[in-house]
Design a protein around this motif. Structure first.
Motif: not given
Length: 306
Positions: A156-157, A291, A295, A160, A287
């Motif tokens: 899900n992360e 991320l 960020e 999105l 991954k």
């Protein structure tokens, strides 16, 4: 003595006295005159070999230091041996700079930025009758990579973020400048000697794509190797700024390109996640990089002053 190598090399009127096997596809051999050469078993078909060699010879004519294929006794720059194609290239005497050394040596981001910029200016003018693969970044990411990831691991992360960036990626895929690029400019494809560039190697997968892909790929390939070191991650952000700023000083980036660097890096990481979908450790490390880049958008973009 490797009889297979000696037999292949005999097509070039060369005589092997020493062989250093790099892989099952690549060997470095020394001729009787003491000169070194690179023998490669080509994975591509004849058409791809011809267009790659034409590109190499063209780049050489534009003062880009690349490995030139040697002409053999039959006037060709390849030979067929047991239904496989082989070619011999000039050997670059030098070393490979590690990603850590790239971040610790102050002039390396400028050196790589300048090298890729000059390479792109030369590749942009290359015209021939052979079509290189035309790569659409949006299709590659959202038509393939995201589907591969979701067919194996619905995270899900990630989804999105994919939803957040999809429209932007589709737009930049259409509007960003495209040209022939190297496609694989990681640090081991830049041969160095005394901290200076000797030459650029491995053009087998050159393709037409957005030009900032190469610069982003160079940057993310370095991050991949040092990602476990949190201090070097911060050094990498500074590296990215100097890399792109030097590139743009030679081959001017547009504002749209500068604003698309972060998106392109995320796309590259998405492609690698899909590529390593069957290798859990490699998938997870890519991954985490994805991320972390997501960020740190503000920190990355703040360093890029075009």
């Amino acid at each position: 003595m490797n009889l297979k190598v000696s037999e292949i090399v005999s097509n070039w009127d060369l005589a092997v006295i020493y062989i250093h096997v790099i892989s099952n596809k690549v060997s470095i051999f020394t001729n009787v005159d003491g000169k070194k050469y690179v023998l490669k078993q080509k994975e591509a078909g004849l058409k791809e070999i011809i267009k790659e060699h034409e590109l190499l010879n063209y780049l050489n004519s534009k003062n880009i230091s690349v490995q030139i294929p040697l002409i053999n006794k039959n006037g060709e720059d390849f030979c067929e041996y047991k239904e496989e194609f082989f070619a011999i290239y000039e050997y670059f005497e030098g070393d490979i700079i590690t990603p850590k050394e790239c971040l610790e040596g102050g002039h390396f981001p400028k050196l790589f930025g300048e090298a890729i910029a000059k390479l792109h200016k030369a590749m942009e003018t290359f015209k021939d009758e052979h079509d290189f693969t035309k790569r659409n970044l949006y299709n590659n990411v959202f038509g393939w990579a995201v589907n591969v990831i979701n067919s194996n691991k619905k995270i899900n992360e990630l989804n999105l973020i994919f939803e957040e960036i999809e429209a932007d990626v589709k737009n930049i895929s259409e509007v960003l400048p495209k040209q022939l690029i190297h496609r694989d400019p990681h640090t081991s494809n830049f041969i160095m000697k005394h901290n200076e560039l000797v030459g650029i190697i491995d053009f087998e997968i050159a393709e037409e794509s957005i030009r900032i892909f190469d610069v982003c790929y160079c940057a993310t390939s370095i991050l991949n190797e040092v990602f476990s070191d949190h201090t070097l991650r911060q050094d990498w952000i500074a590296f990215v700024g100097e890399l792109f700023n030097r590139y743009s000083s030679i081959n001017q980036l547009s504002d749209v390109e500068a604003n698309s660097i972060w998106h392109t890096m995320l796309c590259i990481q998405t492609i690698f996640m899909a590529y390593f979908i069957d290798y859990p450790n490699l998938f997870d490390s890519n991954k985490e990089m994805f991320l972390w880049i997501y960020e740190n958008r503000n920190h990355i973009e703040k360093k890029i002053v075009i």
